[in-house]
Design a protein around this motif. Structure first.
Motif, PDB file in Angstrom:
ATOM      1  N   MET A   1      53.885  35.457  57.804  1.00  0.00           N
ATOM      2  CA  MET A   1      52.834  34.882  56.977  1.00  0.00           C
ATOM      3  C   MET A   1      51.596  35.777  56.969  1.00  0.00           C
ATOM      4  O   MET A   1      50.807  35.755  56.020  1.00  0.00           O
ATOM      5  N   VAL A   2      51.426  36.566  58.041  1.00  0.00           N
ATOM      6  CA  VAL A   2      50.322  37.526  58.082  1.00  0.00           C
ATOM      7  C   VAL A   2      50.452  38.496  56.918  1.00  0.00           C
ATOM      8  O   VAL A   2      49.461  38.867  56.273  1.00  0.00           O
ATOM      9  N   PHE A   3      51.702  38.910  56.623  1.00  0.00           N
ATOM     10  CA  PHE A   3      51.940  39.838  55.519  1.00  0.00           C
ATOM     11  C   PHE A   3      51.633  39.180  54.181  1.00  0.00           C
ATOM     12  O   PHE A   3      50.961  39.775  53.325  1.00  0.00           O
ATOM     13  N   TYR A   4      52.108  37.944  53.988  1.00  0.00           N
ATOM     14  CA  TYR A   4      51.894  37.270  52.709  1.00  0.00           C
ATOM     15  C   TYR A   4      50.405  36.998  52.464  1.00  0.00           C
ATOM     16  O   TYR A   4      49.884  37.246  51.370  1.00  0.00           O
ATOM     17  N   ILE A   5      49.729  36.474  53.483  1.00  0.00           N
ATOM     18  CA  ILE A   5      48.301  36.179  53.332  1.00  0.00           C
ATOM     19  C   ILE A   5      47.514  37.477  53.182  1.00  0.00           C
ATOM     20  O   ILE A   5      46.577  37.567  52.376  1.00  0.00           O
ATOM     21  N   GLY A   6      47.896  38.502  53.953  1.00  0.00           N
ATOM     22  CA  GLY A   6      47.227  39.800  53.845  1.00  0.00           C
ATOM     23  C   GLY A   6      47.388  40.404  52.468  1.00  0.00           C
ATOM     24  O   GLY A   6      46.444  41.000  51.918  1.00  0.00           O
ATOM     25  N   THR A   7      48.578  40.243  51.877  1.00  0.00           N
ATOM     26  CA  THR A   7      48.812  40.749  50.525  1.00  0.00           C
ATOM     27  C   THR A   7      47.964  39.980  49.515  1.00  0.00           C
ATOM     28  O   THR A   7      47.385  40.567  48.593  1.00  0.00           O
ATOM     29  N   GLY A   8      47.880  38.655  49.705  1.00  0.00           N
ATOM     30  CA  GLY A   8      47.029  37.853  48.830  1.00  0.00           C
ATOM     31  C   GLY A   8      45.581  38.277  48.927  1.00  0.00           C
ATOM     32  O   GLY A   8      44.867  38.350  47.925  1.00  0.00           O
ATOM     33  N   LEU A   9      45.146  38.599  50.140  1.00  0.00           N
ATOM     34  CA  LEU A   9      43.773  39.048  50.350  1.00  0.00           C
ATOM     35  C   LEU A   9      43.536  40.390  49.671  1.00  0.00           C
ATOM     36  O   LEU A   9      42.501  40.604  49.025  1.00  0.00           O
ATOM     37  N   LEU A  10      44.491  41.301  49.802  1.00  0.00           N
ATOM     38  CA  LEU A  10      44.384  42.601  49.145  1.00  0.00           C
ATOM     39  C   LEU A  10      44.241  42.436  47.634  1.00  0.00           C
ATOM     40  O   LEU A  10      43.360  43.043  47.001  1.00  0.00           O
ATOM     41  N   LEU A  11      45.095  41.623  47.041  1.00  0.00           N
ATOM     42  CA  LEU A  11      45.070  41.418  45.598  1.00  0.00           C
ATOM     43  C   LEU A  11      43.772  40.742  45.160  1.00  0.00           C
ATOM     44  O   LEU A  11      43.236  41.038  44.087  1.00  0.00           O
ATOM     45  N   GLY A  12      43.269  39.823  45.996  1.00  0.00           N
ATOM     46  CA  GLY A  12      42.011  39.165  45.683  1.00  0.00           C
ATOM     47  C   GLY A  12      40.837  40.127  45.728  1.00  0.00           C
ATOM     48  O   GLY A  12      39.952  40.081  44.870  1.00  0.00           O
ATOM     49  N   VAL A  13      40.822  41.004  46.729  1.00  0.00           N
ATOM     50  CA  VAL A  13      39.751  42.001  46.830  1.00  0.00           C
ATOM     51  C   VAL A  13      39.791  42.937  45.622  1.00  0.00           C
ATOM     52  O   VAL A  13      38.755  43.263  45.035  1.00  0.00           O
ATOM     53  N   MET A  14      40.998  43.370  45.245  1.00  0.00           N
ATOM     54  CA  MET A  14      41.146  44.216  44.054  1.00  0.00           C
ATOM     55  C   MET A  14      40.516  43.550  42.836  1.00  0.00           C
ATOM     56  O   MET A  14      39.767  44.162  42.072  1.00  0.00           O
ATOM     57  N   THR A  15      40.839  42.275  42.663  1.00  0.00           N
ATOM     58  CA  THR A  15      40.385  41.542  41.481  1.00  0.00           C
ATOM     59  C   THR A  15      38.869  41.394  41.456  1.00  0.00           C
ATOM     60  O   THR A  15      38.233  41.615  40.416  1.00  0.00           O
ATOM     61  N   LEU A  16      38.286  41.026  42.585  1.00  0.00           N
ATOM     62  CA  LEU A  16      36.839  40.819  42.628  1.00  0.00           C
ATOM     63  C   LEU A  16      36.071  42.132  42.534  1.00  0.00           C
ATOM     64  O   LEU A  16      35.057  42.216  41.830  1.00  0.00           O
ATOM     65  N   MET A  17      36.533  43.161  43.231  1.00  0.00           N
ATOM     66  CA  MET A  17      35.821  44.432  43.201  1.00  0.00           C
ATOM     67  C   MET A  17      35.924  45.103  41.839  1.00  0.00           C
ATOM     68  O   MET A  17      34.981  45.748  41.385  1.00  0.00           O
ATOM     69  N   ASP A  18      37.059  44.939  41.164  1.00  0.00           N
ATOM     70  CA  ASP A  18      37.268  45.600  39.876  1.00  0.00           C
ATOM     71  C   ASP A  18      36.904  44.707  38.703  1.00  0.00           C
ATOM     72  O   ASP A  18      37.010  45.126  37.551  1.00  0.00           O
ATOM     73  N   GLU A  19      36.514  43.451  38.987  1.00  0.00           N
ATOM     74  CA  GLU A  19      36.116  42.505  37.945  1.00  0.00           C
ATOM     75  C   GLU A  19      37.212  42.272  36.913  1.00  0.00           C
ATOM     76  O   GLU A  19      36.957  42.116  35.726  1.00  0.00           O
ATOM     77  N   GLY A  20      38.465  42.276  37.368  1.00  0.00           N
ATOM     78  CA  GLY A  20      39.594  42.034  36.470  1.00  0.00           C
ATOM     79  C   GLY A  20      40.896  42.082  37.236  1.00  0.00           C
ATOM     80  O   GLY A  20      40.951  42.552  38.381  1.00  0.00           O
ATOM     81  N   MET A  21      41.966  41.627  36.593  1.00  0.00           N
ATOM     82  CA  MET A  21      43.253  41.507  37.259  1.00  0.00           C
ATOM     83  C   MET A  21      44.191  42.676  37.016  1.00  0.00           C
ATOM     84  O   MET A  21      45.317  42.689  37.511  1.00  0.00           O
TER      85      MET A  21
END
Length: 311
Positions: free
Chosen positions: A200-220
């Motif tokens: 679950m560390v991997f799944y949550i960590g991946t979700g966190l990575l994707l979320g950071v990408m989205t917020l920092m880049d202001e898009g998906m």
């Protein structure tokens, strides 16, 4: 201003509840089923799926996402009365160059790291390539995986990220919640049963990575490209008996592979590669003001007195 894109539509509580329940229905049902059925019944379900031809099992798993992604789009368009573009990005149009760069980067990194690993120790990896079966797998993957990753990204990094953000009035709350829920919704995957809840560390960590990408880049765009590339490689490059999706990939982990060792490698790879990927994106797209973009406040723009003003 990605989260603030939600202000372009109508956000009454009933609209949010209806859209959330309908679009997350398959994930909620899957999670409840996982909690209610016994380990023996779960094992029987996994074995049943393994008994089917791999192309059929993959298709059965992915087809529902076609309809669910379309349903999510319809709900956003007609219940919230806003465009799909506002769900996708804060830019004036979807940036396909960003999407393509992210897709290519994860494919390159995956092939490069796998090549090094295979060169130094391939004792637990066997050649599994069958031209006809692989061709079928490739066609199914290219046709259906975009819908699967599309639903997960548009639901978690798009709709829920934006709606939780305007409710919480900050950016860190939706980042954490969507990452954790993204991980929990994968808890019924066979990898969890084989490797333990550490995965679950991997799944949550991946979700966190994707979320950071989205917020920092202001898009998906970057998150969509990364997720698609990751899932394509997971299906096409290498498979195992404890994978969520059994495929006719080029390589296969042998039955002697220790799932706990695979988990350790997975988490170590995540700890090294995820920061590197963020570093590459940050340099290429000149990300700055990390604290504000990841933890700052969300406020409704004064111009948003009428959602139609954005059209």
């Amino acid at each position: 201003m990605f989260i603030e894109q939600a202000y372009k539509g109508k956000n009454d509580l009933w609209r949010v509840i209806v859209t959330t329940l309908v679009s997350t229905g398959i994930f909620i049902a899957n999670f409840i089923g996982y909690l209610l059925i016994s380990d023996e019944e779960m094992d029987q379900t996994y074995e049943l799926m393994k008994s089917l031809p791999k192309w059929l099992s993959l298709t059965i798993n992915l087809i529902p996402f076609v309809f669910l992604l379309g349903l999510l789009f319809l709900l956003v368009r007609f219940i919230h009365e806003r465009s799909i573009l506002s769900l996708s990005t804060s830019r004036k149009s979807f940036d396909f160059k960003r999407f393509g760069f992210s897709l290519g980067l994860i494919i390159f990194i995956t092939l490069f790291t796998f090549g090094i690993s295979y060169y130094y120790d391939n004792s637990m990896i066997q050649w599994n390539f069958n031209p006809v079966k692989f061709a079928v797998l490739l066609i199914i993957s290219l046709l259906l995986f975009p819908f699967q990753i599309g639903l997960e990204e548009y639901l978690f990094r798009g709709y829920l990220m934006q709606q939780i953000g305007i409710m919480a009035r900050n950016r860190w709350t939706p980042l954490i919640i969507t990452s954790v829920v993204f991980g929990i919704m994968h808890s019924a995957n066979p990898e969890v049963a084989e490797m333990g809840y550490g995965v679950m560390v991997f799944y949550i960590g991946t979700g966190l990575l994707l979320g950071v990408m989205t917020l920092m880049d202001e898009g998906m765009e970057l998150a969509l490209g990364f997720h698609l590339g990751n899932n394509l490689m997971a299906a096409l490059l290498i498979t195992s008996d404890f994978s969520a999706l059994q495929t006719d990939a080029v390589f296969k982990y042998t039955s002697e592979t220790n799932p706990s060792n695979a988990l350790t490698e997975m988490i170590l790879s995540m700890a090294i590669m995820y920061p590197l990927i963020l570093f590459i994106f940050a340099k290429k797209y000149k990300w700055n003001n990390w604290k504000e973009k990841l933890t700052g406040k969300v406020t409704e723009p004064e111009i948003a007195t009428n959602y139609k003003i954005y059209e």
